[in-house]
Design an enzyme around this catalytic site. Structure first.
Site, PDB file in Angstrom:
ATOM      1  N   ASP A 186       0.859  -1.182   0.000  1.00 54.95           N
ATOM      2  CA  ASP A 186       0.000   0.000   0.000  1.00 54.95           C
ATOM      3  C   ASP A 186       0.894   1.229   0.000  1.00 54.95           C
ATOM      4  O   ASP A 186       1.643   1.453   0.950  1.00 54.95           O
ATOM      5  CB  ASP A 186      -0.908   0.025   1.228  1.00 54.95           C
ATOM      6  CG  ASP A 186      -1.984   1.108   1.138  1.00 54.95           C
ATOM      7  OD1 ASP A 186      -1.645   2.244   0.746  1.00 54.95           O
ATOM      8  OD2 ASP A 186      -3.151   0.830   1.459  1.00 54.95           O
ATOM      9  N   THR A 245     -11.911 -10.811  -1.602  1.00 54.43           N
ATOM     10  CA  THR A 245     -13.199 -10.391  -1.042  1.00 54.43           C
ATOM     11  C   THR A 245     -13.427  -8.909  -1.306  1.00 54.43           C
ATOM     12  O   THR A 245     -14.356  -8.320  -0.755  1.00 54.43           O
ATOM     13  CB  THR A 245     -13.243 -10.630   0.482  1.00 54.43           C
ATOM     14  OG1 THR A 245     -12.156  -9.916   1.099  1.00 54.43           O
ATOM     15  CG2 THR A 245     -13.137 -12.106   0.821  1.00 54.43           C
ATOM     16  N   ARG A 247     -12.886  -6.485  -4.759  1.00 55.82           N
ATOM     17  CA  ARG A 247     -13.597  -6.202  -5.997  1.00 55.82           C
ATOM     18  C   ARG A 247     -13.018  -7.066  -7.105  1.00 55.82           C
ATOM     19  O   ARG A 247     -11.801  -7.227  -7.224  1.00 55.82           O
ATOM     20  CB  ARG A 247     -13.468  -4.719  -6.389  1.00 55.82           C
ATOM     21  CG  ARG A 247     -14.219  -3.759  -5.468  1.00 55.82           C
ATOM     22  CD  ARG A 247     -15.729  -3.869  -5.634  1.00 55.82           C
ATOM     23  NE  ARG A 247     -16.463  -2.884  -4.846  1.00 55.82           N
ATOM     24  CZ  ARG A 247     -16.907  -3.086  -3.623  1.00 55.82           C
ATOM     25  NH1 ARG A 247     -16.680  -4.257  -3.024  1.00 55.82           N
ATOM     26  NH2 ARG A 247     -17.580  -2.143  -2.979  1.00 55.82           N
ATOM     27  N   ASP A 270     -14.938 -14.326  -3.494  1.00 55.95           N
ATOM     28  CA  ASP A 270     -16.236 -13.820  -3.030  1.00 55.95           C
ATOM     29  C   ASP A 270     -16.818 -12.798  -3.999  1.00 55.95           C
ATOM     30  O   ASP A 270     -17.959 -12.390  -3.842  1.00 55.95           O
ATOM     31  CB  ASP A 270     -16.059 -13.188  -1.639  1.00 55.95           C
ATOM     32  CG  ASP A 270     -17.382 -12.834  -0.975  1.00 55.95           C
ATOM     33  OD1 ASP A 270     -18.273 -13.712  -0.942  1.00 55.95           O
ATOM     34  OD2 ASP A 270     -17.526 -11.701  -0.489  1.00 55.95           O
ATOM     35  N   GLU A 275     -22.075 -10.693 -11.482  1.00 52.45           N
ATOM     36  CA  GLU A 275     -22.804 -11.038 -10.268  1.00 52.45           C
ATOM     37  C   GLU A 275     -24.277 -10.697 -10.453  1.00 52.45           C
ATOM     38  O   GLU A 275     -24.591  -9.613 -10.945  1.00 52.45           O
ATOM     39  CB  GLU A 275     -22.229 -10.277  -9.063  1.00 52.45           C
ATOM     40  CG  GLU A 275     -20.813 -10.682  -8.710  1.00 52.45           C
ATOM     41  CD  GLU A 275     -20.295 -10.002  -7.442  1.00 52.45           C
ATOM     42  OE1 GLU A 275     -21.086  -9.337  -6.743  1.00 52.45           O
ATOM     43  OE2 GLU A 275     -19.097 -10.139  -7.141  1.00 52.45           O
TER      44      GLU A 275
END
Length: 338
Positions: A186, A245, A247, A270, A275
């Site tokens: 990050d 989980t 995007r 996930d 979707e």
């Protein structure tokens, strides 16, 4: 309520209202002012326009139609959008921030649910619990099943985290006590924060090459779309677990499918490009026993949902009492948020 009571608009579908607001939160909200509730089970742009007339604050969530750039001109009294879900990127245009509209969101209240889900997926894969279960159910011999499924200790693994936002940090806080070596990618994580969290900063390639488990928690931005492609997936160690989980847009889905079909890595997914996941999706293939799939469920716990609703009702109360907001999204934050 008197005519001077502040108007508060609830811009939630009936399903979302039931999910987010328990009886105590409803009573608390009603005590704050003249609360306008949708008349039907659904809500469309016309309902939003009607409910926002004269409102100083509104409560939004999953299913709320997005605001347009002219919303501030049509509703000059509106001071706060209290969003009971996470991402506000597609709900509130950046222009409205520039025009003085304040926005809060409940993303931090989802973090604990997603973090638990990620750790559960990691432990499931490390211990092979699902494989043990299915082999025994199919009549496998006791000791043969145990010998056939490798057992690995999560605390002895190196875990890579992409993104040190609310969810990424919640995952770190759960993993570090296990004894995991945690590598974080990050650009906005400074050395002091990394040390306080008990983690190590790393570049993406170095992390992918070292990690036994990789979990994505980055926002979707132009620079992060498809940040994980065939080249990056090839850097993963054989047997590594890849968890998403966050995007689907963070990953080149075709490249991911090719990699997991090879059997070289495991995956826990996930989120998907399409979707709900189509019934004929290759990710539903029973042959992919080393892949667990779930219906975008990581953040969905009853406790988290009610916490999200209460947090935003509290935020509206703070606005009306002229107190500092606790969950405000500023214009400066917007460009690097999900």
């Amino acid at each position: 309520m008197s005519e001077q009571a502040p108007v508060i608009a609830v811009l939630l579908t009936e399903k979302t209202r039931r999910m987010m607001l328990d009886d105590a939160a409803v009573a608390q909200l009603n005590a704050l002012g003249d609360v306008r509730w949708p008349a039907g089970a659904t809500i469309d742009a016309g309902d939003v326009e009607h409910l926002l007339q004269g409102a100083v604050a509104c409560l939004t969530g999953w299913g709320t139609p997005p605001f347009n750039d002219a919303a501030r001109q049509r509703h000059p009294h509106l001071a706060l959008v209290a969003h009971s879900a996470g991402s506000i990127r597609t709900l509130v245009p950046a222009r409205l921030f520039d025009e003085g509209l304040r926005v809060s969101h409940a993303a931090s209240k989802i973090a604990a649910s997603v973090a638990e889900f990620v750790v559960a997926e990691a432990m499931l894969a490390m211990r092979g619990i699902h494989r043990l279960h299915h082999r025994l159910r199919k009549g496998g011999e006791w000791l043969d099943v145990r010998a056939a499924v490798p057992q690995r200790l999560l605390g002895a693994r190196t875990v890579g985290i992409v993104g040190a936002g609310y969810v990424g940090r919640a995952v770190m806080r759960l993993l570090v006590p296990f004894g995991c070596r945690v590598l974080v990618v990050d650009p906005f994580l400074d050395d002091g924060d990394a040390a306080a969290l008990g983690v190590f900063k790393a570049g993406l390639d170095d992390m992918l090459a070292q990690a036994d488990v990789v979990s994505l928690h980055a926002p979707v931005l132009p620079e992060t779309r498809h940040m994980i492609g065939a080249r990056e997936l090839a850097l993963l160690r054989p047997g590594a677990l890849f968890i998403n989980t966050a995007r689907a847009e963070l990953v080149d889905e075709a490249a991911l499918l090719a990699e997991i079909r090879s059997g070289r890595i495991e995956a826990a997914l996930d989120v998907f490009d399409d979707e709900p996941l189509p019934f004929d999706s290759p990710f539903r293939d029973p042959a992919l026993a080393h892949v667990t799939i779930s219906p975008h469920a990581a953040g969905h716990t009853e406790e988290a949902h009610f916490s999200q609703g209460r947090a935003m009702v509290d935020e509206i109360g703070r606005l009306l009492r002229r107190e500092p907001l606790h969950h405000e999204v500023t214009r400066a934050m917007l460009d690097r948020m999900a």
